[in-house]
Design a protein around this motif. Structure first.
Motif, short mmCIF file in Angstrom:
data_model
loop_
_atom_site.label_atom_id
_atom_site.label_comp_id
_atom_site.label_asym_id
_atom_site.label_seq_id
_atom_site.Cartn_x
_atom_site.Cartn_y
_atom_site.Cartn_z
N ILE A 178 5.38 -10.21 1.99
CA ILE A 178 4.72 -8.70 3.05
C ILE A 178 6.20 -8.63 3.77
CG2 ILE A 178 3.82 -8.77 4.90
CD1 ILE A 178 1.75 -9.57 3.31
N PHE A 179 7.17 -9.01 4.31
CA PHE A 179 8.33 -8.63 4.83
C PHE A 179 8.97 -7.04 3.44
CE2 PHE A 179 13.00 -8.26 5.49
CZ PHE A 179 13.00 -7.60 6.44
N ARG A 180 8.96 -7.34 2.26
CA ARG A 180 9.45 -7.05 1.82
C ARG A 180 8.48 -5.57 1.11
NH1 ARG A 180 14.87 -8.15 0.24
NH2 ARG A 180 15.19 -6.94 -1.94
N GLU A 181 6.93 -6.32 0.67
CA GLU A 181 6.84 -4.92 0.55
C GLU A 181 6.18 -3.95 1.59
OE1 GLU A 181 6.03 -4.49 -2.32
OE2 GLU A 181 7.59 -6.71 -3.57
N MET A 182 6.62 -4.46 2.64
CA MET A 182 5.98 -3.60 3.81
C MET A 182 7.21 -2.54 4.28
SD MET A 182 5.42 -5.52 7.14
CE MET A 182 5.70 -4.46 8.32
N GLY A 256 -0.93 -5.00 -5.93
CA GLY A 256 -1.59 -4.00 -5.90
C GLY A 256 -2.62 -4.41 -5.01
N ILE A 257 -3.29 -5.56 -4.77
CA ILE A 257 -4.82 -5.01 -3.84
C ILE A 257 -4.12 -5.38 -2.53
CG2 ILE A 257 -5.79 -6.67 -2.77
CD1 ILE A 257 -7.59 -5.67 -5.87
N PHE A 258 -3.02 -5.43 -1.96
CA PHE A 258 -2.30 -5.91 -0.88
C PHE A 258 -1.22 -4.32 -0.52
CE2 PHE A 258 1.60 -5.84 1.35
CZ PHE A 258 1.55 -6.14 2.64
N ARG A 259 -1.47 -3.57 -1.51
CA ARG A 259 -0.33 -2.19 -1.28
C ARG A 259 -1.77 -0.99 -0.89
NH1 ARG A 259 3.54 -1.68 -6.36
NH2 ARG A 259 5.05 -2.66 -5.44
N ASN A 260 -3.39 -1.78 -1.67
CA ASN A 260 -3.88 -0.78 -1.20
C ASN A 260 -4.42 -1.20 0.60
OD1 ASN A 260 -6.23 0.78 -2.10
ND2 ASN A 260 -7.70 -0.46 -1.61
N TRP A 261 -4.54 -2.76 0.68
CA TRP A 261 -4.67 -2.67 1.90
C TRP A 261 -4.37 -2.54 2.62
CZ3 TRP A 261 -2.55 -5.56 5.65
CH2 TRP A 261 -3.25 -6.48 6.45
N LEU A 262 -2.80 -2.63 3.08
CA LEU A 262 -2.40 -2.04 4.31
C LEU A 262 -1.82 0.02 4.07
CD1 LEU A 262 0.79 -2.79 5.24
CD2 LEU A 262 1.79 -2.08 2.92
N GLN A 263 -2.42 0.38 3.12
CA GLN A 263 -2.54 1.27 3.73
C GLN A 263 -4.20 1.88 3.75
OE1 GLN A 263 -0.99 4.21 3.67
NE2 GLN A 263 0.82 2.38 2.92
N SER A 264 -4.86 1.17 3.57
CA SER A 264 -6.30 2.10 3.27
C SER A 264 -7.10 0.75 4.56
CB SER A 264 -7.95 1.52 2.23
OG SER A 264 -7.52 0.19 2.44
N THR A 265 -6.62 -0.59 5.48
CA THR A 265 -6.78 -0.80 6.25
C THR A 265 -6.21 -0.86 7.18
OG1 THR A 265 -9.07 -2.26 4.74
CG2 THR A 265 -7.98 -3.30 6.87
N TYR A 266 -4.60 -2.02 6.97
CA TYR A 266 -3.87 -2.09 8.37
C TYR A 266 -3.42 -0.98 8.88
CZ TYR A 266 0.09 -3.68 11.47
OH TYR A 266 0.07 -3.75 12.03
N VAL A 267 -3.22 0.43 8.05
CA VAL A 267 -2.64 1.66 9.05
C VAL A 267 -3.83 2.49 9.33
CG1 VAL A 267 -1.32 4.24 8.47
CG2 VAL A 267 -0.78 2.29 7.11
N ARG A 268 -4.72 2.11 8.39
CA ARG A 268 -5.80 2.66 9.14
C ARG A 268 -6.48 2.40 10.57
NH1 ARG A 268 -9.51 6.32 4.35
NH2 ARG A 268 -7.49 6.83 3.20
N ILE A 292 4.36 8.23 14.34
CA ILE A 292 4.52 6.91 12.78
C ILE A 292 3.12 7.67 12.47
CG2 ILE A 292 4.57 4.66 12.92
CD1 ILE A 292 6.72 4.83 15.54
N LEU A 293 2.10 7.75 13.09
CA LEU A 293 0.97 7.40 13.10
C LEU A 293 0.92 8.03 11.37
CD1 LEU A 293 -1.78 6.73 15.53
CD2 LEU A 293 -0.66 5.24 13.61
N ILE A 294 1.18 9.53 11.86
CA ILE A 294 1.27 10.95 11.01
C ILE A 294 2.11 10.58 9.70
CG2 ILE A 294 1.54 13.33 10.93
CD1 ILE A 294 0.58 13.23 13.62
N ALA A 295 3.35 9.73 9.71
CA ALA A 295 4.59 9.95 8.86
C ALA A 295 4.28 9.03 7.87
CB ALA A 295 5.80 8.98 10.17
N VAL A 296 3.01 8.21 8.81
CA VAL A 296 3.07 7.06 7.38
C VAL A 296 2.01 7.13 6.47
CG1 VAL A 296 4.07 5.11 8.81
CG2 VAL A 296 1.60 5.19 8.59
N GLN A 297 1.29 8.18 6.67
CA GLN A 297 0.56 8.31 5.84
C GLN A 297 0.32 9.24 4.40
OE1 GLN A 297 -3.52 8.24 6.80
NE2 GLN A 297 -2.33 7.41 8.96
N ARG A 298 -0.05 8.23 4.07
CA ARG A 298 0.38 8.93 2.27
C ARG A 298 -0.26 10.09 2.15
NH1 ARG A 298 2.45 4.56 -0.95
NH2 ARG A 298 3.77 3.23 0.71
#
Length: 304
Positions: A178-182, A256-268, A292-298
């Motif tokens: 988790i640490f390295r992928e985020m 791939g599931i984690f990366r999608n979850w990180l943006q679509s669920t955790y960030v939001r 920060i919330l604006i900056a991390v949006q993809r």
């Protein structure tokens, strides 16, 4: 920021630098690059000089020829006096919202000096007033204060981030941590005056929420079991004392599931409450949470 009419100068993107702060105040677009260099955009510099953006664009786009003309010679002399030795007046790079054309402090002060002291133009008083402000307050301090950039706190957090990366760089080939992928999210936090230390470890928050998602959706049945693996902390962290600490690492097939979850669920969903908590604990200045919330949006691709 509005980048719809940014010019194209023909040079390649300089991806060794990024815009880590981007704000617009009174119509003036400004920011800070990842090496701490403050900048204005073309439009921001034009407003400060009291000229049309096309004037700044013309100077930068035709600089090899422009620097041989009377106006260019004065600007070039000022740049030389500041030790500026680049053949380009603008750095073309990436920011949180897309492409950025950055005019750094030396370039801005040299062009502003010309329009304040040497040029004959209807709005010369605008340039003179702004030149007095920046000469008195220093361009760097002016931009840092308005963008909320804290060189000391950002550098300290980045050093902690780098230490932790170096201590945890041997993840088994078929797993991810988790640490390295985020890392991208953590980088944005560190560059936004977020205090990364023993009491503010964002990967724990992400790990807790992802672990719940992993279990609730029975992802082990599809991707294989997660396992515990040693996780190390810097020597000045209390977590480094005592027994070896461990963290979950996950099958690489689920990355791939984690990366999608990180943006679509955790960030939001989860990031805003986490930042609110950290503001209350003093780990983050309140104005930075929204940034920060604006900056991390993809960004989204056209048509998606």
């Amino acid at each position: 920021m509005d980048r719809s009419n940014l010019p194209s100068y023909g040079e390649q993107l300089d991806l060794s630098l990024r815009a880590v702060r981007e704000v617009e105040i009174d119509g003036i677009q400004m920011g800070v690059l990842s090496n701490g260099t403050p900048y204005l955009t073309m439009r921001g510099l034009a407003i400060m000089c009291g000229v049309a953006p096309s004037v700044i664009q013309g100077i930068a786009a035709n600089w090899p020829a422009e620097r041989l003309k009377p106006r260019g010679r004065k600007i070039d002399a000022s740049l030389t006096a500041q030790g500026y030795n680049s053949d380009q007046l603008v750095i073309k790079t990436k920011g949180n919202g897309g492409e950025v054309h950055a005019y750094t402090d030396a370039v801005c002060m040299s062009i502003l000096e010309y329009y304040a002291l040497d040029a004959s133009q209807p709005n010369s008083e605008v340039a003179r007033n702004n030149y007095r402000i920046l000469a008195r307050d220093s361009f760097r301090r002016f931009i840092y204060q308005r963008t909320g950039y804290s060189e000391a706190s950002s550098l300290a957090s980045l050093q902690v981030f780098q230490q932790r990366l170096q201590l945890n760089d041997q993840i088994p080939a078929n797993f991810f941590s988790i640490f390295r992928e985020m890392a991208d999210l953590t980088f944005h936090l560190a560059n936004s005056s977020f205090q990364l230390d023993a009491h503010s470890i964002p990967d724990i928050s992400v790990g807790i929420h992802w672990g719940k998602y992993w279990s609730a959706n029975n992802l082990a049945e599809q991707y294989g079991e997660r396992i515990k693996f040693p996780h190390n902390y810097p020597d000045n962290f209390p977590q480094s004392q005592g027994n070896q600490k461990e963290a979950w690492i996950y099958p690489i097939l689920s990355l791939g599931i984690f990366r999608n979850w990180l943006q679509s669920t955790y960030v939001r969903t989860h990031l805003a409450p986490y930042l609110t908590k950290k503001v209350g604990e003093g780990a983050l200045p309140a104005p930075k949470a929204e940034q920060i919330l604006i900056a991390v949006q993809r960004p989204s691709l056209p048509g998606q």
